[in-house]
Design a protein around this motif. Sequence first.
Motif, mmCIF file in Angstrom:
data_model
loop_
_atom_site.group_PDB
_atom_site.id
_atom_site.type_symbol
_atom_site.label_atom_id
_atom_site.label_comp_id
_atom_site.label_asym_id
_atom_site.label_seq_id
_atom_site.Cartn_x
_atom_site.Cartn_y
_atom_site.Cartn_z
ATOM 1 N N ASN A 16 0.831 -1.208 0.000
ATOM 2 C CA ASN A 16 0.000 0.000 0.000
ATOM 3 C C ASN A 16 0.864 1.256 0.000
ATOM 4 O OD1 ASN A 16 -2.679 -1.149 0.138
ATOM 5 N ND2 ASN A 16 -2.188 -1.770 2.229
ATOM 6 N N ASN A 50 -5.720 3.181 2.595
ATOM 7 C CA ASN A 50 -5.587 1.722 2.599
ATOM 8 C C ASN A 50 -4.483 1.259 3.534
ATOM 9 O OD1 ASN A 50 -7.646 1.448 0.742
ATOM 10 N ND2 ASN A 50 -6.275 1.379 -1.030
ATOM 11 N N GLN A 51 -3.377 1.987 3.508
ATOM 12 C CA GLN A 51 -2.251 1.594 4.365
ATOM 13 C C GLN A 51 -2.591 1.768 5.848
ATOM 14 O OE1 GLN A 51 0.825 3.960 5.730
ATOM 15 N NE2 GLN A 51 1.050 2.095 6.935
ATOM 16 N N GLU A 64 -5.094 -0.783 7.142
ATOM 17 C CA GLU A 64 -4.497 -2.094 7.387
ATOM 18 C C GLU A 64 -3.866 -2.150 8.771
ATOM 19 O OE1 GLU A 64 -0.974 -3.983 5.051
ATOM 20 O OE2 GLU A 64 -2.819 -4.504 3.979
ATOM 21 N N GLU A 116 3.621 -3.112 6.106
ATOM 22 C CA GLU A 116 3.933 -3.078 4.674
ATOM 23 C C GLU A 116 5.292 -3.722 4.403
ATOM 24 O OE1 GLU A 116 1.643 -2.098 2.473
ATOM 25 O OE2 GLU A 116 0.400 -1.785 4.237
#
Length: 368
Positions: free
Chosen positions: A190, A196-197, A200, A242
Motif C-alpha cells: 500500500n 488503505n495503508q 491495514e 507493509e
Amino acid sequence: YWIINRWSLTTDLVIDTGLHYDRYLREVIDFLEKDQHFREKLHNTDMEDIKQGKLAKELDFVSHHVRTKLDELKRQEVNRLRTLIKAKQDLEGGNDIAVDHQALLKQFEYLNHMNPHTFEVDDLDRLIKSATKDLENYDKERHEEFKRYEMMKEHDRREHLKTLDDEDRKKEEEHYEEMKKKHADHPKVNHPGSQNQLKEVWEEADGLDPEDFDPKTFFNLHDTNGDGFFDEQELEALFTKELEKIYDPTNEEDDMVEMEEERLRMREHVMNEVDSNKDRLVSLDEFLVATKKKEFLEPDSWETLEQNQAYTDEEMREFEEHLAQQEQDLNQKAVDLQKQRDELQRQQEQLNAQKIELQQVKSSTLLL
C-alpha cells in the motif's frame, strides 16, 4: 527539526540524533527546559523564528543557575573536542607537532570556540542552526551510505563469479535471478500514508473494524508519547506491516539493510506529503488535512526498492574504478613497506657485520 522545535519535555524522550555532538545537544536542551521563562518562550515560538535565532536571544533572561550550568557544559564540550583533536593528531603520527586547538576548533560550528568559558546567545544560536542543518542532511547521508552498501554488495557478487568455472557461474547467476524474482513476488504494498495503508494498521495491528476507521482516533492511538505530533520514529513504526510483505527477518536471504532503507523512503514520502510547515513533525491538524486529499483516498502505486535501483550504471563503474585504485594504492604501499623492511634488514646486517669486525679488531689488539 522536531528535536529543536519541540525540545522534548524530558531528555528521556529525546531519541539519539546520530550527531557527534548529540550528548551536548541533549544536555543543553535539558537545562533550558528547566527554566520556566525559556520553556514558555520555546513552546510559543514557531520553527522559522527558531531558525532565525529569535529564540536564542531569550537566553539573556534565564536563571543564573541555568546559565552557570550551561557555562560548565560548554567548557566540558570544548575540552572533549580538544582531547579528540589531540588523539587524532597522535594517531596520524603528529606527536611532535604542536596542536593549534583554536584553528582546529573552527571546524565545529555548533559552538563559539573563541570564547571557551561561557555559554552565550551566540552559542545557542549556533547550536540550533547547526543541529537544524546537520539533521536535515542526515537522511541524505543515510541514502548515500545505502548506495555504497548496495554497490559493494554487487561488487562482491561479481568478484565471486570470477572465481567460479563456467558451469558454477551459470548456476549462481540463475539462483541470483530466481531470488530477485521471488523477492519481487509479494502482496501489494500500500502507498505509505494512504487510507488503505492506515486502515491495514488499524485492522491488523490495532485489532479494530476497518469500517470504523477514524483518522483522529488513529492519530491518538499511534501518537505513542502523547505530545500531539507524529515524529519520524512514530511514523516509521506505521510501515512495519507493509515492510513485512517484502522482507522476512527470519529469512537469511532477505536483506534487513534494504528493509530499513525502504522504511526511510516511506517515512520521507509521508513527511513530504503531509508536513506542510516543514518542521519534520506531523501535527493532528496536518494529518487530518492530508486525510481529505485525493492522494489519501486514491493514491498512485508505490514503487519499492526492487523497482528503483539505488545506483546508476555509471556510478557503479566509477565505484569499481575507485576500488581498483584503492587496491592498487594498497599494493604499492605494501611493496614500499617491504622495500623499507628489506632496507632496514640490510642495514641491520651491515651493523652486525661491523660489530663483529670491531670485536675481532678489539680481540686482536688485546692479544698483541
